[in-house]
Design an enzyme around this catalytic site. Structure first.
Site, PDB file in Angstrom:
ATOM      1  N   ASP B  25     -17.446  -1.076  21.436  1.00 57.87           N
ATOM      2  CA  ASP B  25     -18.636  -0.280  21.720  1.00 57.87           C
ATOM      3  C   ASP B  25     -19.904  -1.092  21.506  1.00 57.87           C
ATOM      4  O   ASP B  25     -20.982  -0.672  21.906  1.00 57.87           O
ATOM      5  CB  ASP B  25     -18.691   0.967  20.818  1.00 57.87           C
ATOM      6  N   SER B 531      13.308   3.508 -19.468  1.00 57.88           N
ATOM      7  CA  SER B 531      11.968   3.487 -18.856  1.00 57.88           C
ATOM      8  C   SER B 531      11.703   2.162 -18.137  1.00 57.88           C
ATOM      9  O   SER B 531      10.913   1.350 -18.604  1.00 57.88           O
ATOM     10  CB  SER B 531      10.882   3.775 -19.884  1.00 57.88           C
TER      11      SER B 531
END
Lengths: 306, 624
Positions: B25, B531
């Site tokens: 553009d 974990s």
């Protein structure tokens, strides 16, 4: 130095000042071991001044670091030491010992190798040596095309690598300061300042600058179309070259054989600002290391240059 | 020249605007034109431009102005803008910062970045093409990011024979689309960036147009956002404590005005005090206004830290732990409801989860669609929950206290940007009451400090065995302890959770919250969980004060664990009978900064437990 009385800041400069102070405080609050790169130039002068303001009445909670290539103008080193003393801040100085051993210098080694070894490599050494996790730099986005895209908080992966495609988006002033071990951040508090802003602020706040910015009769030689001030005996004259005294000043300061002077009569801050408004060349045009090709700054940045 | 005439430009406030539009553009060309016509292009830059135009240019013999702004080498070669570039220029009336943002779909996040700090947007449309998908997307993002002033720049008007009819049809199309976006002002200008028509110089080819040129309009936009009239907000950035006699709170006024003597409140705690001084390096100020970076001192010794928000006692922000917000997603990995992210709001980082994704918005039609996740560049309306209550305002009321970013806890990438719509549930008011019995009172009674001892390591590494010995020893010393492990948690509190990634994350989150309660009660909590992920361990660490979380890495090698295999699990995993087994077909991310690292000792778990107790003494959790 100028002796004008201090002027109130325009709203525009106040806005820039507040923004920069906010950025500097953010680093102090979030990083374990920050450092402020001090290059002795006008931008560093403004950045240090802002840091003093940011933490008043405390002192900035970080030291200054100067990467000494051994080829700075003598007047710069004098200014550096005077400033550290005047502001009461800790100044660290690092020179690349490998470069010294190999006698790397801007004249016989060439500007590219000299910059790589004595500035870029030296900087990385210093950051590693003192384990800094954040380093302030005085770069501005208006200086150069690749800097126009630089973040305020610029992320470097381990080894100080800058990947322009892998930078964090910065929305609002919500900077993402999170890093993992080995990663660092370079912070540019003057990102939104222009050269004109720097000078107008320097004048309004009466920030001391290296006298080389002001025009004075100085001995220079003409080399490759540029005016070079021979600051000491290490720079030999080529056949046909001779020193001549001209009225010159510097718009940008670095290693003396790589910093070209301009002919000028601007001997005060007012005159510098007036000259700059009328000028038709950019400040980095006197930097001999930038002119290899347009993308050379980007290349240097990828290597770790500021 | 007098001392002040050179900064006349700076008296009118700085205008930050962004340019956006689809590929080709002409955004970069327009900015190049603005720089060129305001004479900000200097001789040496022009020389470089002439060289570059010959090499990469697309405009034949003419200067390709886009090359002035397409900064990075890669994009110069590809001919696209891939990042946000900031440009500076000024006219005698005003200084400008332009954010040049890319039109490529995958770089929408950069447009939002540019919009977040802009007061106006120039949306480019190619006069030959009219309103496109990207035009709609960009307009929507501008509206979402709170931009009120839009300039519709109908570019390349020279390529449609300067047709007024064409211009008016595009404008009508656009206004039809943009009506629901509620811009305060849309100004439409026909222009040609390449030739300069109606950019700085009024065009003689558009006699049917009598509005302002682009620059005239930009010079006239009112940038005051009414920030000073809004309620006062002061996110505390840094506590300034040079000596015992001075305790100041440094930060930047987000909105409103404050003066010494005014009653203020710490939003989250509800504690009140009075502004004593407004300190700056240039002397004390009689008032601090929106945008001012200052240091405040208070009349009382109230507890204020980085991340707190100060406000006037009679105009407080909401303090909530759940709220609704529009979220724009900015990384490849999709946004997952339930996953914990780090939220940065104001000067605070707080763990946050998207609890539900209400809908996502189709940026072409503005229609709402059901969705389970948000992909890169998608925008969704979400409910979020934070780990602790935060002070906030709706984004529409206050950009500074209503905006946040979400950070991936694992990669630290900036993953999402959010704009708060409204608070959902007022946080409980317990924080506003001074508790009669608090943590420090319990510490005094117990004679030791509370902590979480987080044992992490591979299955079979010896976590539980060591933890058991540590607990026995602590108990003998009269320390209040509690053990949390898979057995007592999985069978009760977390009975509803399975072993999917999302459930594992939730498992650890709940364990962390329970551990936090025990810490509040004054106990030393021993948590023994594989974990495997750093992000989850970090999540628990951040729930607690820095000195309260002690990560103990039981660093037993995989080979040794397999050799031990106390429950026969490795054998079964290697036969493929257990899926997602850590160390076999699921990764274990070893801690990088564990407070304690235990390698197998020939003296056995008693020796390892002794090392843990030593660490607790060194940290003064227990007496020596």
């Amino acid at each position: 130095m100028s002796t004008q009385s201090r002027m109130a800041l325009t709203p525009h400069l106040r806005q820039l000042e507040s923004e920069s102070i906010g950025i500097i405080r953010e680093v102090a609050a979030e990083f374990r071991n920050p450092v402020m790169l001090y290059s002795i130039g006008k931008d560093s002068g403004v950045m240090l001044h802002l840091a003093m303001k940011a933490f008043h009445p405390s002192k900035p909670p970080f030291p200054l670091l100067h990467i000494d290539t051994r080829w700075k103008f003598r007047a710069m080193i004098e200014h550096r030491d005077a400033i550290a003393e005047r502001y009461g801040v800790k100044l660290l100085v690092h020179t690349n010992p490998d470069g010294v051993a190999r006698d790397i210098n801007p004249i016989s080694s060439g500007s590219q190798l000299h910059t790589q070894v004595m500035k870029t490599e030296a900087l990385k050494q210093a950051l590693d040596k003192w384990q800094f996790d954040a380093a302030f730099g005085g770069a501005r986005r208006d200086e150069e095309k690749s800097r126009a895209k630089e973040r305020v908080f610029s992320f470097r992966s381990a080894g100080h690598v800058w990947d322009p495609r892998n930078q964090r988006p910065e929305l609002w002033n919500l900077y993402n300061t999170r890093i993992s071990q080995g990663e660092t951040i370079r912070v540019f508090p003057l990102s939104n300042w222009t050269e004109l802003d720097i000078w107008q602020y320097t004048r309004a706040e009466q920030i001391p600058v290296v006298p080389l910015y002001f025009a004075a009769p100085r001995p220079v030689i003409e080399r490759d179309g540029q005016l070079i001030m021979r600051d000491d005996e290490r720079m030999a004259l080529k056949p046909g070259e001779r020193e001549q005294v001209r009225m010159v000043r510097f718009r940008s300061l670095g290693c003396y054989p790589l910093s070209a002077a301009i002919e000028s009569r601007a001997a005060t801050l007012d005159e510098i600002i007036a000259e700059m408004l009328a000028s038709r060349t950019s400040e980095r045009s006197g930097r001999l290391i930038d002119s290899d090709e347009a993308a050379s700054m980007e290349k240097k940045k990828r290597d770790g240059y500021f | 020249m007098t001392a002040t005439s050179d900064d006349a430009r700076t008296r009118k406030g700085l205008l930050r605007f962004l340019t956006c539009g689809s590929v080709d553009d002409g955004k970069s060309t327009l900015i190049g034109r603005l720089l060129y016509d305001t004479q900000l292009v200097l001789e040496d830059q022009l020389a470089a431009l002439e060289r570059d135009s010959a090499k990469h240019g697309t405009t034949g013999e003419d200067l390709d102005l886009a090359l002035l702004v397409d900064g990075l080498q890669a994009e110069r070669e590809q001919g696209i803008t891939i990042d946000v570039a900031y440009r500076f220029f000024s006219t005698p009336r005003r200084a400008f910062i332009v954010a040049d943002t890319p039109g490529h779909e995958q770089y929408t996040r950069n447009m939002a970045t540019g919009a977040s700090n802009s007061q106006a947007a120039v949306i480019l449309i190619d006069a030959r093409k009219g309103v496109l998908t990207q035009t709609r997307r960009h307009s929507y993002i501008c509206a979402l990011l709170g931009i009120k002033n839009v300039v519709l720049a109908v570019n390349k008007i020279d390529l449609v024979e300067f047709s007024g009819e064409r211009f008016h049809r595009i404008v009508a199309d656009y206004l039809g689309f943009a009506a629901p976006l509620k811009f305060a002002a849309v100004t439409s200008i026909p222009l040609s960036a390449r030739f300069g028509d109606n950019v700085i110089r009024r065009s003689e080819h558009t006699p049917w147009y009598d509005g302002p040129t682009l620059i005239e309009h930009l010079e006239s936009i009112d940038v005051r956002e009414g920030l000073e009239e809004k309620p006062w907000r002061f996110p505390v950035q840094w506590v300034n404590r040079p000596n015992l006699d001075f305790r100041g709170f440094s930060g930047t006024v987000a909105s409103g005005v404050v003066r010494p003597g005014e009653r203020v409140v710490v939003a989250a705690s509800g504690r009140e005090s009075v502004i004593q001084r407004i300190v700056t390096a240039d002397g004390d100020l009689p008032e601090a206004r929106a945008g001012d970076a200052v240091t405040l001192t208070l009349a009382d010794e109230v507890d204020v830290a980085r991340g707190d928000v100060l406000a006037h006692a009679d105009a407080r922000p909401e303090v909530v732990d759940q709220f609704a917000a529009e979220v724009l997603w900015m990384i490849e990995e999709p946004m997952l409801p339930g996953r914990s992210y780090l939220m940065r709001i104001g000067t605070q980082y707080v763990p946050a989860r998207v609890t539900s994704l209400k809908h996502k918005t189709d940026v072409n039609t503005l229609e709402h669609m059901a969705a389970k996740t948000l992909a890169l560049n998608e925008i969704g309306f979400c409910n979020l929950a934070t780990a602790t209550p935060v002070a906030l305002d709706p984004y529409a009321d206050n950009r500074a206290t209503g905006a946040f970013v979400l950070i991936d806890r694992f990669t630290n990438a900036t993953a999402g940007a959010g704009m708060i719509s409204f608070g959902l549930r007022r946080a409980t008011n317990i924080h506003r009451q001074a508790l009669l019995v608090d943590k420090s009172a319990r510490v005094r009674l117990n004679g030791h400090r509370p902590a979480v001892l987080w044992f992490t390591g591979l299955s079979g590494s010896g976590k539980s065995t060591i933890a058991n010995v540590v607990e026995r020893e602590l108990h003998a010393l009269g320390v209040h302890t509690y053990m949390l492990d898979g057995d007592n948690v999985r069978h009760g509190l977390n009975r509803d959770l399975g072993f999917t990634d999302a459930d594992r994350v939730e498992n650890i989150r709940r364990v962390g919250e329970v551990a936090k309660l025990f810490v509040d009660a004054g106990a030393v909590v021993l948590c023994s969980f594989i974990s495997p992920f750093r992000a989850e361990r970090r999540m628990v660490r951040e729930l607690l004060a820095a000195e309260e979380f002690i990560e103990i890495f039981v660093d037993t090698s995989l080979e040794e664990c397999q050799r031990r295999d106390p429950k026969g699990l490795y054998a079964r995993a290697l036969e493929g009978k257990i899926k997602n087994f850590t160390g076999i077909d699921s990764p274990y991310e070893a801690p990088q900064n564990a407070e304690v690292v235990l390698t197998p000792s020939p003296l056995g778990p008693e020796e390892e437990a002794r090392l843990v107790l030593e660490a607790l003494r060194a940290r003064q959790i227990i007496g020596s």
